[in-house]
Design a protein around this motif. Structure first.
Motif, PDB file in Angstrom:
ATOM      1  N   ILE A 139     -26.176  34.214  -0.089  1.00  0.00           N
ATOM      2  CA  ILE A 139     -24.753  34.435   0.121  1.00  0.00           C
ATOM      3  C   ILE A 139     -24.082  33.100   0.413  1.00  0.00           C
ATOM      4  N   ASP A 140     -22.853  32.971  -0.046  1.00  0.00           N
ATOM      5  CA  ASP A 140     -22.025  31.813   0.281  1.00  0.00           C
ATOM      6  C   ASP A 140     -20.640  32.312   0.673  1.00  0.00           C
ATOM      7  N   LEU A 141     -20.124  31.797   1.790  1.00  0.00           N
ATOM      8  CA  LEU A 141     -18.784  32.118   2.256  1.00  0.00           C
ATOM      9  C   LEU A 141     -18.042  30.813   2.491  1.00  0.00           C
ATOM     10  N   ARG A 142     -16.808  30.727   1.991  1.00  0.00           N
ATOM     11  CA  ARG A 142     -16.033  29.512   2.236  1.00  0.00           C
ATOM     12  C   ARG A 142     -14.558  29.851   2.405  1.00  0.00           C
ATOM     13  N   TRP A 143     -13.950  29.176   3.389  1.00  0.00           N
ATOM     14  CA  TRP A 143     -12.535  29.360   3.671  1.00  0.00           C
ATOM     15  C   TRP A 143     -11.799  28.085   3.318  1.00  0.00           C
ATOM     16  N   SER A 144     -10.671  28.219   2.637  1.00  0.00           N
ATOM     17  CA  SER A 144      -9.868  27.075   2.225  1.00  0.00           C
ATOM     18  C   SER A 144      -8.433  27.266   2.696  1.00  0.00           C
ATOM     19  N   SER A 145      -7.880  26.211   3.252  1.00  0.00           N
ATOM     20  CA  SER A 145      -6.490  26.254   3.692  1.00  0.00           C
ATOM     21  C   SER A 145      -5.606  25.598   2.646  1.00  0.00           C
ATOM     22  N   SER A 146      -4.307  25.740   2.803  1.00  0.00           N
ATOM     23  CA  SER A 146      -3.365  25.106   1.890  1.00  0.00           C
ATOM     24  C   SER A 146      -3.177  23.629   2.202  1.00  0.00           C
ATOM     25  N   ARG A 147      -3.821  23.137   3.244  1.00  0.00           N
ATOM     26  CA  ARG A 147      -3.669  21.745   3.674  1.00  0.00           C
ATOM     27  C   ARG A 147      -4.878  20.877   3.296  1.00  0.00           C
ATOM     28  N   GLY A 148      -5.690  21.355   2.357  1.00  0.00           N
ATOM     29  CA  GLY A 148      -6.781  20.541   1.849  1.00  0.00           C
ATOM     30  C   GLY A 148      -8.091  20.653   2.591  1.00  0.00           C
ATOM     31  N   LEU A 149      -8.208  21.596   3.522  1.00  0.00           N
ATOM     32  CA  LEU A 149      -9.434  21.761   4.308  1.00  0.00           C
ATOM     33  C   LEU A 149     -10.236  22.947   3.788  1.00  0.00           C
ATOM     34  N   THR A 150     -11.542  22.733   3.598  1.00  0.00           N
ATOM     35  CA  THR A 150     -12.482  23.792   3.222  1.00  0.00           C
ATOM     36  C   THR A 150     -13.686  23.738   4.152  1.00  0.00           C
ATOM     37  N   VAL A 151     -14.103  24.879   4.669  1.00  0.00           N
ATOM     38  CA  VAL A 151     -15.335  24.969   5.453  1.00  0.00           C
ATOM     39  C   VAL A 151     -16.121  26.175   4.951  1.00  0.00           C
ATOM     40  N   GLY A 152     -17.455  26.100   5.035  1.00  0.00           N
ATOM     41  CA  GLY A 152     -18.255  27.202   4.525  1.00  0.00           C
ATOM     42  C   GLY A 152     -19.684  27.161   4.984  1.00  0.00           C
ATOM     43  N   ALA A 153     -20.421  28.194   4.593  1.00  0.00           N
ATOM     44  CA  ALA A 153     -21.833  28.305   4.933  1.00  0.00           C
ATOM     45  C   ALA A 153     -22.555  29.045   3.815  1.00  0.00           C
ATOM     46  N   SER A 154     -23.807  28.657   3.583  1.00  0.00           N
ATOM     47  CA  SER A 154     -24.656  29.296   2.574  1.00  0.00           C
ATOM     48  C   SER A 154     -26.001  29.649   3.192  1.00  0.00           C
ATOM     49  N   ARG A 155     -26.584  30.719   2.694  1.00  0.00           N
ATOM     50  CA  ARG A 155     -27.937  31.125   3.085  1.00  0.00           C
ATOM     51  C   ARG A 155     -28.682  31.567   1.833  1.00  0.00           C
ATOM     52  N   MET A 156     -29.925  31.093   1.674  1.00  0.00           N
ATOM     53  CA  MET A 156     -30.739  31.483   0.529  1.00  0.00           C
ATOM     54  C   MET A 156     -32.152  31.781   0.992  1.00  0.00           C
ATOM     55  N   ASN A 157     -32.692  32.905   0.543  1.00  0.00           N
ATOM     56  CA  ASN A 157     -34.088  33.275   0.779  1.00  0.00           C
ATOM     57  C   ASN A 157     -34.830  33.295  -0.548  1.00  0.00           C
ATOM     58  N   GLN A 158     -36.095  32.882  -0.515  1.00  0.00           N
ATOM     59  CA  GLN A 158     -36.898  32.834  -1.738  1.00  0.00           C
ATOM     60  C   GLN A 158     -38.346  33.225  -1.436  1.00  0.00           C
ATOM     61  N   GLU A 159     -39.031  33.621  -2.475  1.00  0.00           N
ATOM     62  CA  GLU A 159     -40.483  33.846  -2.416  1.00  0.00           C
ATOM     63  C   GLU A 159     -41.058  33.281  -3.712  1.00  0.00           C
ATOM     64  N   ILE A 160     -41.631  32.094  -3.618  1.00  0.00           N
ATOM     65  CA  ILE A 160     -42.023  31.348  -4.810  1.00  0.00           C
ATOM     66  C   ILE A 160     -43.545  31.346  -4.953  1.00  0.00           C
ATOM     67  N   THR A 161     -43.992  31.605  -6.187  1.00  0.00           N
ATOM     68  CA  THR A 161     -45.413  31.609  -6.511  1.00  0.00           C
ATOM     69  C   THR A 161     -45.728  30.487  -7.493  1.00  0.00           C
TER      70      THR A 161
END
Length: 407
Positions: A208-230
């Motif tokens: 999942i990725d969530l990001r908030w952007s303002s009209s004043r040029g600021l963006t902040v966000g967070a991402s999370r990724m889970n995997q199971e690799i063979t």
């Protein structure tokens, strides 16, 4: 690939640079492409699987994509990609991404196929090098060794953008799919130093990725990724070399990534900040685990001096910790165990860069790296024993010169 073929390709791209679309069944198909060639010189350690201490031009990549807006809500597109970065890529072309995208409205859409993975500020735009000042993104957060493993997944996304009255916009992406690595990527290359030869690297991932952007040029966000690799392949029998290779198969028992980021743009100034943590645990042999915990952050700034000239700088801070089963230590050596301040457990990279746009289609980048540490362990981040058989020096200075063409 012979250099004369690259030269012909460059000239051909220059000729077709203005021919960017055609019609199919009364629908416009847009065609875009890029080509870049780099040169890297380091004063000490060889870097990025190249013999850079002697200077290396083995840094080439190219891509060609087509897309069409079939209706106002429905879009299709795909991109072919190829690269040669030292021992990585080795001119094995791949389908970088191929997607069908249907957007019901602003707040919900679905895309499926081989979809770019939304993770942090730049993971899904690594192929858009011509948009950035830097020749190399901060390697602690975006290791170029792993580009082909991280840029896309085969699956589906649900995404959208929600306007919050007087508070900006909230964008979200939910995804699930399957990751499949090239055997010419960084991780299969890294573990060949322990005589482990992978034929397959793949597995499910979701995030999942969530990001908030303002009209004043600021963006902040967070991402999370889970995997199971063979990983599947073979490894050498250290106890009885005459017995030949032994079949190998191993799956991560834990593998996740957290990433937090922010960006601020004001006129010609842009400031980025990201923090990333990756953790994975895998048994290379039954009951013999390696746990790897990498943490990285960077602060970057760019400024457009002129219509055609931009400057940039960043500081990248990367640390690596491994916990290794005692039985494995005689075979794999000191893989980053212990104090993070030791050079084998970190890479601190100070970077200055400049970019000149030669014309609408061509650019030139010059970049200096001043690295302390080499962060050698079970996670690829630029330094490999195969290119440094006598071991590593604690400090490395690097010059990167990169020119590119896009249309």
């Amino acid at each position: 690939m012979p250099r004369w073929i690259l030269a012909l390709l460059w000239l051909w791209l220059a000729q077709v640079g203005t021919a960017q679309e055609f019609q199919v069944a009364n629908r416009t198909v847009q065609v875009h492409g890029f080509f870049s060639q780099g040169f890297v010189y380091t004063d000490r350690n060889n870097w990025l699987t190249m013999n850079t201490s002697q200077g290396s031009g083995a840094m080439t990549d190219m891509g060609l994509n087509m897309s069409s807006q079939v209706t106002d809500k429905f879009r299709v597109g795909a991109q072919l990609y190829d690269r040669n970065l030292g021992q990585l890529g080795q001119w094995h072309p791949s389908l970088d991404w191929a997607v069908v995208d249907y957007r019901f409205n602003n707040w919900i859409g679905i895309r499926a196929g081989k979809v770019k993975t939304t993770l942090g500020l730049y993971n899904d735009s690594q192929d858009l090098d011509f948009l950035r000042v830097f020749a190399l993104l901060p390697q602690g957060v975006y290791p170029t060794d792993l580009r082909d493993a991280t840029i896309a997944h085969t699956g589906a996304d649900i995404y959208g953008n929600i306007a919050i009255q007087n508070l900006g916009d909230l964008a979200y992406t939910l995804y699930t799919g399957h990751r499949s690595d090239s055997i010419y990527s960084g991780y299969p290359t890294l573990i060949r130093q322990w005589h482990v030869f992978l034929d397959e690297v793949h597995g499910p991932q979701y995030g999942i990725d969530l990001r908030w952007s303002s009209s004043r040029g600021l963006t902040v966000g967070a991402s999370r990724m889970n995997q199971e690799i063979t990983g599947k392949g073979t490894f050498g029998n250290f106890l009885n070399p005459a017995a030949g290779a032994i079949p190998f198969r191993s799956t991560t028992s834990a593998y996740w990534t957290n990433l937090f980021y922010g960006e601020y743009q004001f006129r010609r100034l842009r400031i980025d900040m990201e923090y990333r943590r990756d953790y994975f645990q895998i048994a290379y042999l039954p009951g013999l685990d390696v746990q790897t915990d990498t943490r990285a952050w960077y602060v970057a700034g760019t400024y457009k001096l002129h219509k055609q000239v931009s400057l940039g700088s960043y500081y990248s801070h990367y640390t690596l910790r491994n916990r290794i089963a005692p039985e494995l230590r005689p075979l794999v050596g000191p893989l980053g165990e212990g104090d993070a301040s030791l050079p084998q457990n970190h890479i601190y990279d100070k970077v200055i860069a400049g970019r000149v746009d030669l014309n609408r289609f061509c650019h030139l980048k010059i970049e200096g790296h001043f690295m302390n540490g080499y962060g050698w362990g079970a996670y690829p981040n630029g330094f490999y024993l195969q290119q440094n058989p006598n071991g590593f020096q604690p400090n490395t200075k690097a010059l990167v010169v990169k020119t590119g063409f896009h249309f």
